[in-house]
Design a protein around this motif. Structure first.
Motif, mmCIF file in Angstrom:
data_model
loop_
_atom_site.group_PDB
_atom_site.id
_atom_site.type_symbol
_atom_site.label_atom_id
_atom_site.label_comp_id
_atom_site.label_asym_id
_atom_site.label_seq_id
_atom_site.Cartn_x
_atom_site.Cartn_y
_atom_site.Cartn_z
ATOM 1 N N LEU A 14 0.635 -1.181 0.045
ATOM 2 C CA LEU A 14 -0.106 0.037 0.000
ATOM 3 C C LEU A 14 0.829 1.280 -0.268
ATOM 4 O O LEU A 14 0.319 2.360 -0.521
ATOM 5 C CB LEU A 14 -0.713 0.032 1.196
ATOM 6 C CG LEU A 14 -1.952 -1.196 1.014
ATOM 7 C CD1 LEU A 14 -2.960 -1.078 2.735
ATOM 8 C CD2 LEU A 14 -2.918 -1.382 0.159
ATOM 9 N N PHE A 15 1.922 1.175 0.458
ATOM 10 C CA PHE A 15 2.836 2.259 0.511
ATOM 11 C C PHE A 15 4.044 2.491 -0.551
ATOM 12 O O PHE A 15 4.811 3.221 -0.666
ATOM 13 C CB PHE A 15 3.754 2.373 1.801
ATOM 14 C CG PHE A 15 2.737 2.866 3.088
ATOM 15 C CD1 PHE A 15 2.519 4.227 3.389
ATOM 16 C CD2 PHE A 15 2.113 1.729 3.935
ATOM 17 C CE1 PHE A 15 1.705 4.546 4.384
ATOM 18 C CE2 PHE A 15 1.160 2.274 4.839
ATOM 19 C CZ PHE A 15 0.964 3.690 5.191
ATOM 20 N N HIS A 16 3.928 1.356 -1.502
ATOM 21 C CA HIS A 16 4.727 1.284 -2.562
ATOM 22 C C HIS A 16 4.037 2.160 -3.721
ATOM 23 O O HIS A 16 3.304 1.443 -4.654
ATOM 24 C CB HIS A 16 5.123 0.085 -2.946
ATOM 25 C CG HIS A 16 6.429 -0.348 -2.167
ATOM 26 N ND1 HIS A 16 7.715 -0.203 -2.741
ATOM 27 C CD2 HIS A 16 6.415 -0.783 -1.110
ATOM 28 C CE1 HIS A 16 8.531 -0.607 -2.011
ATOM 29 N NE2 HIS A 16 7.895 -1.060 -0.828
ATOM 30 N N PHE A 17 3.811 3.331 -3.680
ATOM 31 C CA PHE A 17 2.965 4.119 -4.399
ATOM 32 C C PHE A 17 3.218 4.068 -5.907
ATOM 33 O O PHE A 17 2.387 4.070 -6.710
ATOM 34 C CB PHE A 17 3.034 5.484 -4.200
ATOM 35 C CG PHE A 17 2.644 5.873 -2.628
ATOM 36 C CD1 PHE A 17 1.405 5.496 -2.092
ATOM 37 C CD2 PHE A 17 3.810 6.404 -1.600
ATOM 38 C CE1 PHE A 17 1.060 5.791 -0.854
ATOM 39 C CE2 PHE A 17 3.363 6.508 -0.444
ATOM 40 C CZ PHE A 17 2.048 6.264 0.217
ATOM 41 N N GLY A 18 4.454 3.584 -6.261
ATOM 42 C CA GLY A 18 4.712 3.712 -7.769
ATOM 43 C C GLY A 18 4.200 2.319 -8.431
ATOM 44 O O GLY A 18 3.753 2.530 -9.655
ATOM 45 N N VAL A 19 3.910 1.478 -7.684
ATOM 46 C CA VAL A 19 2.914 0.367 -8.341
ATOM 47 C C VAL A 19 1.610 0.789 -8.747
ATOM 48 O O VAL A 19 0.998 0.616 -9.834
ATOM 49 C CB VAL A 19 2.779 -0.766 -7.247
ATOM 50 C CG1 VAL A 19 1.748 -2.036 -7.830
ATOM 51 C CG2 VAL A 19 4.328 -1.395 -6.904
#
Length: 391
Positions: A72-77
């Motif tokens: 959820l905090f890997h916004f790039g995905v």
């Protein structure tokens, strides 16, 4: 699509009939008279994002297990799948519409003289042949695929930390992101860069057609104000690219303690490089506009000077001047109007770049980075600072 007074249709699109569109039309995915960009964008978002999230839910990674990084905090995905890729596909309709409007307005506004229409159409056809060529798309696909096989996968890379299994191997979600999402995003981005190259070549060709610019035009661009719409046609790509970069910044700030000020150089580099590339098609028109202004200044100066001398001789020196047409020409008017006309020539810009143009370039770049800035600075305080700068 526009028509001139003779009913001839002026057409140009850097998207319509390109090889991927032709393939999709043969597959009956795209209609023969449209792009179906919105529908394709939704399908792409689902194909790229849903497998990753389904895997994350099925493996108990939402919420993440103790000690594991949250997807959820890997916004790039999420930004790539739900914003950037759909924007790059849906934005094709915007690019198609705006460039078609520019082409039509150049003809309908009289900037393309009737005797130069054949040359104008020939230039359009030449760029269309490049657009329809298969080789550039083979290169684009080859580069995107090559990144999968030639780029060594580093499992220590933070961008895939969310997908590592307890034994240190890459899970299906990470595999899908690396081998499907990233290549799709890269291929779409390269496609937009290719289209920017086509538009640049198109502007270079129409600059050599022999456009009939009007030095006294009130738009101060010789009547070429319509071309200022061009950067807005690429706003979807600008927003997509800046959003992906901003998403990486947001992750580094929230998960790794980075500061906004530490990321400023990267953001500035992207803004400068992309702005220069995006303005390049307009810059190729500068020599034509500069020549128009350079030739017009002495010509209109001589016209105003002749009218002024005759007026001075008649009304100041009280000498007969005869029936000089220039003193009664309705299109020139009194001396004050002639002076205004000359001032219009002096005010003509030599580069078709104004506030609206820069807004279309910088706005989509700034919005994602401003949102990232709010992670450190409250939005109300940030808006106050921006307001003070603008005022």
């Amino acid at each position: 699509m526009r028509s001139d007074a003779a009913g001839q249709v002026a057409e140009f699109s850097p998207v319509d009939n390109e090889p991927p569109i032709r393939l999709l039309r043969r597959m009956r995915v795209v209609p023969s008279d449209g792009l179906a960009a919105g529908r394709r964008a939704l399908v792409a978002a689902a194909v790229t994002w849903l497998p990753i999230m389904a895997w994350a839910v099925a493996t108990g990674r939402v919420p993440p297990p103790p000690g594991a990084e949250s997807i959820l905090f890997h916004f790039g995905v999420h930004v790539r799948c739900l914003l950037a890729i759909p924007l790059l596909i849906a934005g094709e309709a915007t690019l198609h519409a705006i460039l078609g409007r520019i082409c039509g307005r150049l003809v309908s506004a009289g900037l393309v003289p009737p005797d130069r229409r054949a040359a104008f159409d020939a230039g359009n056809a030449a760029i269309a042949r490049l657009r329809d060529a298969t080789l550039p798309w083979i290169v684009i696909a080859g580069v995107a695929i090559a990144t999968v096989f030639l780029r060594r996968l580093d499992l220590a890379d933070d961008s895939v930390a969310w997908a590592l299994a307890p034994d240190g191997t890459l899970g299906f979600g990470g595999w899908w992101f690396v081998h499907v999402v990233r290549p799709i995003y890269l291929a779409l981005s390269l496609a937009w860069l290719w289209r920017l190259g086509l538009v640049t070549l198109w502007f270079a060709k129409i600059a050599r057609v022999g456009l009939s610019l009007v030095p006294t035009h009130p738009d101060r661009l010789g009547g070429m104000s319509v071309v200022q719409m061009m950067p807005a046609a690429f706003a979807p790509f600008t927003l997509a690219a800046s959003s992906v970069l901003a998403a990486a910044f947001a992750h580094r700030i929230l998960s790794h303690g980075a500061r906004v000020k530490d990321l400023g150089f990267e953001a500035l580099t992207f803004a400068v490089v992309w702005s220069l590339l995006l303005l390049l098609p307009l810059l190729v028109l500068a020599p034509l506009m500069a020549k128009t202004r350079r030739v017009a200044i002495p010509a209109y100066g001589a016209l105003v000077g002749e009218q002024g001398r005759l007026t001075h001789r008649r009304w100041i020196e009280r000498q007969p001047v005869g029936d000089e047409p220039i003193l009664s020409a309705p299109e020139i008017g009194p001396l004050a109007d002639a002076f205004t006309m000359y001032q219009s020539v002096l005010a003509m810009q030599t580069v078709p770049i104004g506030k609206k143009t820069l807004s279309a370039v910088l706005g989509p770049i700034a919005i994602p980075f401003l949102l990232v800035t709010t992670l450190e600075i409250p939005l109300s305080q940030l808006l106050q600072q921006v307001f003070k700068i603008l005022m």
